[in-house]
Structure formats: structure tokens, C-alpha cells
Design an enzyme around this catalytic site. Structure first.
Site, short mmCIF file in Angstrom:
data_model
loop_
_atom_site.label_atom_id
_atom_site.label_comp_id
_atom_site.label_asym_id
_atom_site.label_seq_id
_atom_site.Cartn_x
_atom_site.Cartn_y
_atom_site.Cartn_z
N THR A 1 -3.68 0.43 -59.37
CA THR A 1 -3.73 -0.77 -60.19
C THR A 1 -2.90 -0.49 -61.43
O THR A 1 -3.16 0.50 -62.13
CB THR A 1 -5.17 -1.12 -60.59
OG1 THR A 1 -5.97 -1.32 -59.42
CG2 THR A 1 -5.21 -2.37 -61.46
N LYS B 1 -7.30 -1.67 -51.90
CA LYS B 1 -7.09 -1.88 -53.34
C LYS B 1 -7.07 -0.58 -54.13
O LYS B 1 -6.46 -0.52 -55.20
CB LYS B 1 -8.21 -2.76 -53.89
CG LYS B 1 -8.30 -4.15 -53.28
CD LYS B 1 -7.37 -5.10 -53.97
CE LYS B 1 -7.69 -6.53 -53.59
NZ LYS B 1 -6.89 -7.50 -54.35
N HIS C 1 -6.36 -19.95 -56.35
CA HIS C 1 -6.14 -18.79 -55.49
C HIS C 1 -7.23 -18.70 -54.42
O HIS C 1 -6.93 -18.50 -53.23
CB HIS C 1 -6.13 -17.50 -56.32
CG HIS C 1 -6.08 -16.24 -55.50
ND1 HIS C 1 -4.96 -15.88 -54.78
CD2 HIS C 1 -7.00 -15.27 -55.28
CE1 HIS C 1 -5.20 -14.74 -54.15
NE2 HIS C 1 -6.43 -14.35 -54.44
N GLU D 1 0.09 -15.90 -50.79
CA GLU D 1 0.14 -17.34 -50.96
C GLU D 1 1.57 -17.87 -50.91
O GLU D 1 1.84 -18.90 -50.28
CB GLU D 1 -0.49 -17.74 -52.29
CG GLU D 1 -1.96 -17.35 -52.43
CD GLU D 1 -2.40 -17.42 -53.87
OE1 GLU D 1 -2.85 -18.50 -54.30
OE2 GLU D 1 -2.31 -16.39 -54.57
N ASP E 1 -2.82 -5.89 -59.52
CA ASP E 1 -3.80 -5.30 -58.61
C ASP E 1 -3.17 -5.25 -57.22
O ASP E 1 -3.41 -6.11 -56.38
CB ASP E 1 -5.08 -6.15 -58.61
CG ASP E 1 -6.21 -5.47 -57.86
OD1 ASP E 1 -6.25 -4.23 -57.85
OD2 ASP E 1 -7.05 -6.19 -57.29
N ASP F 1 -12.97 -5.88 -60.82
CA ASP F 1 -11.99 -6.94 -60.57
C ASP F 1 -12.73 -8.21 -60.17
O ASP F 1 -13.61 -8.18 -59.31
CB ASP F 1 -11.01 -6.51 -59.48
CG ASP F 1 -9.81 -7.43 -59.43
OD1 ASP F 1 -9.34 -7.85 -60.49
OD2 ASP F 1 -9.32 -7.71 -58.31
N GLU G 1 -2.35 -10.62 -62.45
CA GLU G 1 -3.62 -10.72 -63.16
C GLU G 1 -3.43 -10.34 -64.62
O GLU G 1 -2.40 -9.79 -65.02
CB GLU G 1 -4.68 -9.78 -62.55
CG GLU G 1 -4.98 -10.02 -61.08
CD GLU G 1 -6.20 -9.27 -60.60
OE1 GLU G 1 -7.08 -8.96 -61.44
OE2 GLU G 1 -6.29 -9.01 -59.39
N GLU H 1 -0.71 -8.67 -57.01
CA GLU H 1 -1.59 -9.72 -57.51
C GLU H 1 -1.36 -9.85 -59.00
O GLU H 1 -1.56 -8.88 -59.75
CB GLU H 1 -3.06 -9.42 -57.21
CG GLU H 1 -3.41 -9.61 -55.74
CD GLU H 1 -4.91 -9.52 -55.46
OE1 GLU H 1 -5.30 -9.83 -54.33
OE2 GLU H 1 -5.67 -9.15 -56.39
N ARG I 1 -2.77 -6.15 -47.66
CA ARG I 1 -3.47 -7.28 -47.06
C ARG I 1 -3.99 -6.99 -45.65
O ARG I 1 -5.05 -7.49 -45.26
CB ARG I 1 -2.56 -8.50 -47.03
CG ARG I 1 -2.07 -8.96 -48.39
CD ARG I 1 -3.21 -9.39 -49.28
NE ARG I 1 -2.72 -9.94 -50.55
CZ ARG I 1 -3.49 -10.28 -51.56
NH1 ARG I 1 -4.80 -10.11 -51.47
NH2 ARG I 1 -2.98 -10.77 -52.68
N GLN J 1 -6.96 -4.82 -45.95
CA GLN J 1 -8.03 -5.62 -46.55
C GLN J 1 -8.68 -6.55 -45.53
O GLN J 1 -9.90 -6.69 -45.49
CB GLN J 1 -7.46 -6.44 -47.72
CG GLN J 1 -8.50 -7.25 -48.47
CD GLN J 1 -7.88 -7.98 -49.66
OE1 GLN J 1 -6.71 -7.85 -49.97
NE2 GLN J 1 -8.69 -8.77 -50.35
#
Length: 425
Positions: free
Chosen positions: A262, A258, A138, A373, A238, A131, A206, A204, A242, A245
């Protein structure tokens, strides 16, 4: 006429909004109730074309066993020339002015199935998963939240496509529900971490690309031929915890936050189908080192959207709410640069390796590709149409992502990647 010709029409009718016109022809793996055998199909309109049936009818110059292996890997391993030639043959067979398949009612009945009557599976055996972190917007947003906004990007970010090795074992196909992960998280008002389900579960937005032509150990892939090693692209979610993480990522990056899942879309859109939508990528300053310098336009104009369906609205028609709209063309680092950098050390790749783009965010607030975000780390929750709020994903919530390239009267689309979050085990 070439397969990308915008004037091409198929005898399988498609609307201008359909993701799978004759100009697309993405590859995937499917089965159905009558025949549980996993086999290779191509999406055309609302139908799936069974390639094993075409091979048995001598309409494709490959043995049907290639299309009955349960994944695309065996077909993809035949090489770029075979992918391109097969797509061209299928395009020719599907044209509205070609009677060979159009007028053979027995063969049509055997070869075509409705998409809503089949089960779609993981399209390739994922050999490895990497990844990246390639959206400047971002990276700036995240850096501003957790570090000095004046120095949001770390010193290496403008020089190198940042990436990390993820877990191929937990890559799942669209529609697979995932359980909320547990792990260590550090609350702000206590000294020691606790073990608990994630309280800040996120998506996420992607894309991902799949390796079709491998390189040998010790042999880097030159940036000027990098895209010849890519079979095609998928949508990718993904999923990210948080809070796990934030506690674990220093010094080696994401791990349990993570690795729990996925999600990718089931249809692989080939690079040949995406070629008409190639555009210039953002200007890169400072100029990258020579091995990362591009001689051609390597970005793609792909519109992307994210929809959230809250648990409170589950089962209600039209209850999904669009919470993000952005475009892949804004990505700072391209797929060619990612692959060139990935292999410059001599790292080998394998057929089926999956490379994630990293979260795709635009400059406007509605173009942010994560709840981190969109809600400023939960501090400014989204107000949904039903009056409920969301800082992060709750149990029972579903996330759906879609994307397409807009042509002249047609779309080359990816379909969807969807996933629902179940309670922690």
C-alpha cells in the site's frame, strides 16, 4: 492573520499551481546526502524547512530531539494543541513581512533545502492499517459487475462504513517499487485454482488519514469530536490483485490480494490546512443510526487525478496519461463516521494508525478510481496515447496519483504518490 488566510504570502515564492504554499505547510520526514539523519520537515514551495534547525535556533518551543526521531509520531503524540501552535509559528516565520528568518542568511542556508535534493521517507510509523469501502459509486460499480445490478449494494452497505484490517507492515512511501504478487487464482474454465503471478493487477485511488490522538481500549470516539483525533491526510494507492481477490475474499474479505503493498504520499496535510475546503457530504438515506449521525459538514473538496505511464514509454518526457479525474467530496461515508464506527465496539487506536478511504469513484466513467471499473474487469481495455491497450497493470508500468484543494489563487495540495510494478519474484 490566520495561517489559512488566502492573502498570506511567504518570502519563499510559490506559483498559483504549487501544492505547497504558506496556507498548506504539510509535515514529512526527509534526509539528504550530506546528512542521512531522518528528521522532520515542512514543505513550502519547492523547499523543505528543517524543523530541528529552527528548534536549535530557539524559534520553536520544542527540543530539536522531537524533530530528529525518524518519524512524526513523537511530535504528533504531543497533541492537537501542539500541532496547531507549531503550524501557526511556522506560518508566522515564513511570512514575507517577517524579517526574523527572511533576513537571516546563515540560518536560511542551514534550514532550507530544495525538495529535489532530499529523500522523502514514510512520514509516520504505521501502527495499524484499516481500509474502508466508502464510495457508493465504486461499491455500486463493483456490485453490478459481480452480482445483480439491481441489488449491487449489499443490505448492510447503507447502514455501516464497511472496512477490513490490512497490513501495516507493507505500507510504503511514494516511489517504492513493488513486485507483482503471486497467489492462488481461479481461472473460469478450470475446476481447481492455480498458483501464479496475478494477471489482473490494479490500483485503487484513495486518501488516507492518520491518527494523532489515540483512544483507550473500551472508550469509543464520539462522532462530534472524531476529527480532533486525526492529525492529517495523505494520498493512498491500495494496490489490488483482482484475480487473487475474487478467489479469496469469500467469506472473510481481502488477504494476499491486498497485503503485498500500500503506497502513501510523503507529506501529511493537516486537518487545519484542509478546514477552508470542508463541504457537505452526500445525503444519506436511510438516516444512519445515532452514533453515526453528523452535526457538521465532514466532507472535503479535494480534486484527484490518476496518471498511468506504460512501460513502452518509460523515460519519455510527458509520457504519463491521465486516466481518471474525480473528487473526494463524493464519498458517502466520511472520515468522522469511519472513525466513530471503527471505535464504537471499544477498539482502541494508536498514534500512527492509518485509515484508508476506500476507492474513490465518481458517477462518470472517467471518474472511476480503479482499472477494474475503467475497463469493466478488463473487458474494455483503455486505449493509450501510444496505441497500446491496458486492461490491467503490466510489469514496468507506473501509476501516479495527485490531489489538491483549490483556493482563491492558491492550492493546498498533497504532491504525489507514485509506484512502479516490477516482475514477480
Amino acid at each position: 492573520m490566520q495561517p489559512n488566510d488566502p492573502t498570506l504570502k511567504s518570502f519563499i515564492e510559490t506559483s498559483p499551481e504549487c501544492h505547497f504554499p504558506i496556507q498548506n505547510l504539510p509535515f514529512g520526514i526527509f534526509s539528504n546526502l550530506e546528512d542521512p539523519t531522518l528528521r522532520v520537515g515542512v514543505a513550502i514551495g519547492d523547499q523543505v524547512l528543517d524543523l530541528a534547525i529552527l528548534a536549535d535556533a530557539d524559534l520553536l518551543p520544542l527540543p530539536s530531539e522531537i524533530f530528529l526521531s525518524g518519524s512524526l509520531n513523537q511530535f504528533v503524540a504531543l497533541g492537537h494543541a501542539t500541532w496547531r501552535a507549531t503550524r501557526e509559528l511556522i506560518s508566522h516565520l515564513l511570512r514575507d513581512d517577517n524579517p526574523l528568518l527572511r533576513d537571516d542568511q546563515t540560518l536560511r542556508a542551514a534550514a532550507f533545502l530544495r525538495q529535489d535534493a532530499v529523500t522523502l521517507h514514510l512520514p509516520m510509523e504505521i501502527a495499524g492499517y484499516t481500509d474502508f469501502y466508502s464510495s457508493k459509486e465504486h461499491a455500486t460499480n463493483v456490485g453490478s459487475m459481480f452480482r445483480d445490478p439491481e441489488n449491487a449494494l449489499l443490505p448492510n452497505w447503507l447502514h455501516i462504513p464497511i472496512g477490513y484490517n490490512g497490513r501495516a507492515s507493507s505500507v510504503v512511501v511514494s516511489g517504492t517499487a513493488l513486485h507483482r504478487p503471486k497467489g492462488q487464482l481461479k481461472l473460469p474454465d478450470v475446476d481447481a485454482p492455480i498458483f501464479a503471478p496475478s494477471r489482473k493487477l490494479d490500483f485503487e485511488l484513495e486518501t488516507g488519514f492518520l491518527i494523532g490522538q489515540p483512544n483507550a481500549l473500551g472508550e469509543p470516539i464520539d462522532i462530534n469530536v472524531a476529527e480532533q483525533h486525526i492529525f492529517g491526510m495523505v494520498l493512498l494507492n491500495d494496490w489490488s490483485a483482482r484475480d487473487l481477490q475474487q478467489w479469496e475474499y469469500v467469506p472473510l474479505g481481502p488477504f494476499n490480494s491486498k497485503s503485498f503493498g500500500t503506497s502513501i504520499s510523503p507529506w501529511v496535510v493537516t486537518m487545519e490546512a484542509l478546514e477552508p475546503f470542508r463541504v457537505a457530504s452526500p445525503v444519506q438515506q436511510p438516516t444512519p443510526l445515532p452514533y453515526l449521525q453528523q452535526q457538521t459538514d465532514n466532507a472535503y473538496d479535494i480534486a484527484l487525478e490518476v496518471t498511468l505511464t506504460p512501460i513502452e514509454d518509460e523515460g519519455k518526457p510527458g509520457s504519463g496519461q491521465t486516466i481518471c479525474k474525480t473528487n473526494f467530496k463524493a464519498m458517502y461515508w466520511t472520515m468522522a463516521q469511519q472513525l466513530a464506527h471503527h471505535t464504537v465496539s471499544g477498539c482502541n487506536t494508536k498514534v500512527g494508525d492509518l485509515m484508508g478511504s476506500g476507492t474513490i469513484s465518481g458517477s462518470a466513467s472517467g471518474a472511476f478510481g480503479s482499472l477494474l471499473e475503467l475497463t469493466r474487469n478488463g473487458q474494455k481495455p483503455l486505449i493509450l496515447a501510444n496505441g497500446m491497450q491496458r486492461g490491467f497493470i503490466q510489469d514496468g508500468d507506473a501509476i501516479s496519483m495527485t490531489g489538491w484543494c483549490q483556493g482563491d489563487g492558491y492550492r493546498v495540495g498533497f504532491g504525489q504518490v507514485t509506484g512502479k510494478i516490477l516482475p514477480a519474484r
